[in-house]
Design a protein around this motif. Structure first.
Motif, PDB file in Angstrom:
ATOM      1  N   ARG A 127       3.621   8.824 -10.523  1.00 29.68           N
ATOM      2  CA  ARG A 127       4.984   8.361 -10.839  1.00 29.68           C
ATOM      3  C   ARG A 127       5.796   8.141  -9.557  1.00 29.68           C
ATOM      4  O   ARG A 127       6.567   7.186  -9.460  1.00 29.68           O
ATOM      5  CB  ARG A 127       5.690   9.398 -11.729  1.00 29.68           C
ATOM      6  CG  ARG A 127       5.206   9.363 -13.156  1.00 29.68           C
ATOM      7  CD  ARG A 127       5.691  10.583 -13.921  1.00 29.68           C
ATOM      8  NE  ARG A 127       5.015  10.674 -15.197  1.00 29.68           N
ATOM      9  CZ  ARG A 127       5.523  10.212 -16.347  1.00 29.68           C
ATOM     10  NH1 ARG A 127       6.685   9.623 -16.360  1.00 29.68           N
ATOM     11  NH2 ARG A 127       4.841  10.345 -17.468  1.00 29.68           N
ATOM     12  N   ASN A 128       5.615   9.067  -8.571  1.00 29.83           N
ATOM     13  CA  ASN A 128       6.336   8.869  -7.297  1.00 29.83           C
ATOM     14  C   ASN A 128       5.912   7.558  -6.637  1.00 29.83           C
ATOM     15  O   ASN A 128       6.709   6.859  -6.013  1.00 29.83           O
ATOM     16  CB  ASN A 128       6.040  10.032  -6.332  1.00 29.83           C
ATOM     17  CG  ASN A 128       6.706  11.323  -6.800  1.00 29.83           C
ATOM     18  OD1 ASN A 128       7.579  11.290  -7.669  1.00 29.83           O
ATOM     19  ND2 ASN A 128       6.284  12.454  -6.244  1.00 29.83           N
TER      20      ASN A 128
ATOM     21  N   ARG B 177       0.883  -1.180   0.000  1.00 28.25           N
ATOM     22  CA  ARG B 177       0.000   0.000   0.000  1.00 28.25           C
ATOM     23  C   ARG B 177       0.915   1.223   0.000  1.00 28.25           C
ATOM     24  O   ARG B 177       1.809   1.332   0.847  1.00 28.25           O
ATOM     25  CB  ARG B 177      -0.897  -0.008   1.241  1.00 28.25           C
ATOM     26  CG  ARG B 177      -1.828   1.193   1.305  1.00 28.25           C
ATOM     27  CD  ARG B 177      -2.877   1.051   2.396  1.00 28.25           C
ATOM     28  NE  ARG B 177      -3.854   2.126   2.348  1.00 28.25           N
ATOM     29  CZ  ARG B 177      -3.791   3.207   3.142  1.00 28.25           C
ATOM     30  NH1 ARG B 177      -2.819   3.355   4.020  1.00 28.25           N
ATOM     31  NH2 ARG B 177      -4.724   4.157   3.034  1.00 28.25           N
ATOM     32  N   ILE B 178       0.697   2.090  -0.946  1.00 26.96           N
ATOM     33  CA  ILE B 178       1.631   3.209  -1.131  1.00 26.96           C
ATOM     34  C   ILE B 178       0.854   4.526  -1.043  1.00 26.96           C
ATOM     35  O   ILE B 178      -0.216   4.661  -1.634  1.00 26.96           O
ATOM     36  CB  ILE B 178       2.325   3.126  -2.516  1.00 26.96           C
ATOM     37  CG1 ILE B 178       2.990   1.757  -2.675  1.00 26.96           C
ATOM     38  CG2 ILE B 178       3.333   4.244  -2.708  1.00 26.96           C
ATOM     39  CD1 ILE B 178       3.381   1.428  -4.094  1.00 26.96           C
ATOM     40  N   ILE B 179       1.411   5.472  -0.312  1.00 30.27           N
ATOM     41  CA  ILE B 179       0.821   6.823  -0.262  1.00 30.27           C
ATOM     42  C   ILE B 179       1.928   7.790  -0.659  1.00 30.27           C
ATOM     43  O   ILE B 179       3.008   7.781  -0.062  1.00 30.27           O
ATOM     44  CB  ILE B 179       0.334   7.186   1.164  1.00 30.27           C
ATOM     45  CG1 ILE B 179      -0.638   6.130   1.682  1.00 30.27           C
ATOM     46  CG2 ILE B 179      -0.332   8.570   1.168  1.00 30.27           C
ATOM     47  CD1 ILE B 179      -1.069   6.340   3.114  1.00 30.27           C
ATOM     48  N   THR B 180       1.644   8.578  -1.709  1.00 34.63           N
ATOM     49  CA  THR B 180       2.672   9.555  -2.123  1.00 34.63           C
ATOM     50  C   THR B 180       2.027  10.890  -2.426  1.00 34.63           C
ATOM     51  O   THR B 180       0.827  10.989  -2.695  1.00 34.63           O
ATOM     52  CB  THR B 180       3.433   9.116  -3.399  1.00 34.63           C
ATOM     53  OG1 THR B 180       2.451   8.755  -4.362  1.00 34.63           O
ATOM     54  CG2 THR B 180       4.393   8.001  -3.140  1.00 34.63           C
ATOM     55  N   VAL B 181       2.884  11.894  -2.405  1.00 32.22           N
ATOM     56  CA  VAL B 181       2.453  13.266  -2.719  1.00 32.22           C
ATOM     57  C   VAL B 181       3.236  13.700  -3.947  1.00 32.22           C
ATOM     58  O   VAL B 181       4.376  13.278  -4.143  1.00 32.22           O
ATOM     59  CB  VAL B 181       2.775  14.193  -1.517  1.00 32.22           C
ATOM     60  CG1 VAL B 181       2.470  15.646  -1.858  1.00 32.22           C
ATOM     61  CG2 VAL B 181       1.973  13.764  -0.304  1.00 32.22           C
ATOM     62  N   GLY B 182       2.590  14.528  -4.785  1.00 30.89           N
ATOM     63  CA  GLY B 182       3.294  15.103  -5.930  1.00 30.89           C
ATOM     64  C   GLY B 182       2.913  16.556  -6.085  1.00 30.89           C
ATOM     65  O   GLY B 182       1.780  16.935  -5.791  1.00 30.89           O
ATOM     66  N   GLU B 183       3.873  17.367  -6.511  1.00 35.12           N
ATOM     67  CA  GLU B 183       3.567  18.780  -6.755  1.00 35.12           C
ATOM     68  C   GLU B 183       3.584  19.023  -8.256  1.00 35.12           C
ATOM     69  O   GLU B 183       4.262  18.315  -9.005  1.00 35.12           O
ATOM     70  CB  GLU B 183       4.619  19.657  -6.087  1.00 35.12           C
ATOM     71  CG  GLU B 183       4.515  19.669  -4.574  1.00 35.12           C
ATOM     72  CD  GLU B 183       5.536  20.613  -3.965  1.00 35.12           C
ATOM     73  OE1 GLU B 183       5.154  21.347  -3.053  1.00 35.12           O
ATOM     74  OE2 GLU B 183       6.699  20.599  -4.414  1.00 35.12           O
ATOM     75  N   GLY B 184       2.849  20.051  -8.675  1.00 37.72           N
ATOM     76  CA  GLY B 184       2.846  20.364 -10.101  1.00 37.72           C
ATOM     77  C   GLY B 184       2.313  21.751 -10.346  1.00 37.72           C
ATOM     78  O   GLY B 184       1.770  22.396  -9.439  1.00 37.72           O
TER      79      GLY B 184
END
Ligand code: ACO
Ligand code: PYR
Length: 525
Positions: free
Chosen positions: A449-450, A430-437
């Motif tokens: 992608r992260n 189980r993966i939790i990631t944040v991305g900015e854009g």
């Protein structure tokens, strides 16, 4: 070159008169080579003396163009009313172009002589006679474009016929009758061409514009009436609504009229040449262009597809391969089982023995299209749908999405930023990631992608190359449904996916997830 019948291209002169089209000398040289590859007899390179780039084109053509089939023609007007042909600088530029052929434009409509040239009909005829005689004496072949011939013939047939006689007697090889305003209809135009040939005995050609939508039909009718020289422009470029489409004329003559106007092998290059010229002009190819258009052999309706399955020629006027084009199946709400089967075959799936899967896929396509999906331009989403429906086991599950969210922030200093969080499961984690854009879709793409980039390093090869949004129910304003089409590339191939939702970000996310899934599928196979 076949001198008994001419295919004369005017892309670089009359075609270049199209709104929005601007060609450099290098562009013109590239296009000339493509046209020569098609096997046309003559390429009108432009108007030396009037347009500096065209003067330069003819200068460079002498050393840089090694044409196999075509001869170059320099276009220009007759001497001015107050000058001798030998002293007219415009005529000198035609001579100095060293083009083997000069095509002189002159006014065959009395009203133009009076209002535009502001001279007498006799003087206009003298301008034609003197200029043709002069250029012939200087060793060039001369063609004459009889501008506004058909309107001129309707208003003053005696002058129009005399114009043709004078040009022919002065030594013009042929007189191209021009429907300059493009308003003629085939029956009337054919009658005029026949009469001109009967009454003058001159060799005539035809030059049509498409203002009445009849440029190609008018050209064909003129040829049936005895014209032995036809002018047209690649991709129907030209002033206003364009010139007669050279490709359509050539294909019609060769394939429908059994006239051998270009080498057979170059006919098979026609679609490629049409697109290559579009690349140079930087004008998107006209998809519905006869013979060479992307849609020229695209089948959408289920009934058509079911017949095409038995024999493609049931819904095609020629085999597309003859002109270098391809048949394509389009999948949409109009598809039946046959459309799905043929499209599946195109994508590499043999669905022929699975009537139930075909029915399921056709029904799902219809249901999804009813809610705003469009598979016509989203082959990758359609392929994923096929995999879903093939017993439900064929579509690999690279990741499953638990949830996602995006925050769009307007900061105190006036800048904006987006932050996305995705929660998903992949390869047992189980993966939790944040991305900015810089926007919500960019942030979601980064977060995705992260999340899975380390598990699937090949993801780094995928790049989003196009993003299109369409609001589907305009009357609902900001409450409308939204369709998003995403094009993705792995550096070698491109594929398109579709997502539909009320929310533009959700529609984009759906299309993005399909794009990544399809990409991983391709890269892993
Ligand atoms: C139907 C067609 O598409 S024909 C091709 C049309 N293409 C173009 O016009 C593109 C290139 N044209 C040009 O660069 C310029 O118009 C030029 C260099 C030819 C002429 O430029 P200018 O000398 O400034 O004249 P202008 O463009 O204002 O008017 C055209 C002149 O040519 C005269 N003319 C027009 N057709 C002809 C002809 N067939 N024979 C002799 N003179 C003609 C007109 O009477 C007018 O004369 P004027 O200067 O005494 O009034
Ligand atoms: C010569 C030309 O382009 C015309 O009359 O349309």
């Amino acid at each position: 070159m076949n001198d008994s019948f001419h295919v004369y291209d005017t892309t670089l002169r009359d075609g270049a008169q199209q709104e929005g089209l601007a060609l450099s000398v290098a562009d013109k040289l590239l296009i000339a080579r493509q046209l020569d590859g098609l096997g046309v007899g003559f390429i009108e390179g432009g108007w030396p003396g009037a347009i500096p780039k065209d003067t330069e084109f003819f200068r460079r053509a002498q050393t840089e163009l090694d044409l196999e089939h075509a001869q170059l023609a320099a276009f220009g007007m007759t001497r001015r009313a107050d000058l001798k042909a030998a002293d007219d600088p415009q005529v000198a530029a035609l001579r100095e172009s060293r083009a083997p052929i000069v095509t002189l434009v002159a006014k065959a409509h009395d009203r133009h002589v009076e209002l535009a040239l502001r001279t007498s009909l006799d003087e206009c005829l003298a301008m034609v006679r003197d200029t043709v005689t002069h250029l012939r004496a200087e060793g060039q072949r001369v063609f004459v474009d009889a501008e506004h011939f058909f309107n001129g013939y309707q208003d003053n047939p005696a002058y129009a016929l005399e114009f043709v006689r004078v040009a022919a007697e002065a030594g013009a090889d042929l007189i191209a009758l021009c429907d300059t305003n493009g308003g003629m209809l085939p029956t009337e135009l054919g009658d005029v061409v026949r009469t001109v040939i009967d009454r003058t005995g001159a060799r005539v050609g035809i030059h049509c514009h498409d203002d009445s939508g009849c440029a190609v039909a008018n050209s064909l009718v003129a040829i049936e009436a005895g014209a032995t020289h036809v002018q047209g422009a690649a991709n129907a470029y030209g002033e206003r609504t364009g010139n007669a489409n050279l490709f359509t004329i050539v294909a019609n003559l060769q394939l429908k009229k059994n006239m051998h106007v270009v080498p057979d092998e170059s006919l098979a290059e026609m679609t490629r040449i049409a697109h290559a010229i579009s690349e140079v002009t930087n004008i998107a190819p006209h998809t519905k262009q006869p013979y060479v258009g992307f849609s020229a052999f695209a089948h959408k309706a289920g009934i058509h597809a079911s017949a095409v399955k038995a024999d493609p020629m049931l819904y095609q006027h020629i085999d597309p391969a003859i002109v270098g084009n391809d048949m394509r199946m389009l999948v949409s709400e109009m598809a039946g089982r046959a459309s799905i089967e043929l499209k599946g075959r195109e994508l590499g799936y043999d669905l022929s023995g699975d009537r139930e899967a075909l029915t399921r896929i056709a029904e799902r396509v219809k249901d999804l299209e009813a809610t705003g999906h469009s598979f016509e331009a989203a082959d990758a989403s359609f392929e994923l749908l096929i995999l879903d429906e093939l017993n439900g086991t064929e579509r690999p599950e690279f990741f499953t999405v638990e949830s996602w969210r995006v925050i769009v922030e307007q900061r105190e200093n006036g800048t904006q930023g987006c932050e996305a969080t995705v929660r998903l499961h992949a390869k047992g984690e189980r993966i939790i990631t944040v991305g900015e854009g810089n926007g919500p879709v960019n942030a979601l793409d980064t977060a995705l992608r992260n999340a899975i980039g380390q598990l699937y390093p090949e993801l780094a090869e995928l790049e989003l190359t196009d993003y299109k949004v369409r609001i589907l129910e305009g009357d609902h304003g900001t409450d409308s449904r939204t369709r998003v089409l995403i094009t993705t590339s792995d550096g070698k191939n491109e594929w398109a996916t579709v997502g539909v939702q009320e929310n533009i970000v959700a529609a984009s996310w759906n299309a993005l997830v399909e794009a990544v899934t399809y990409g991983l599928l391709r890269l892993e196979s």
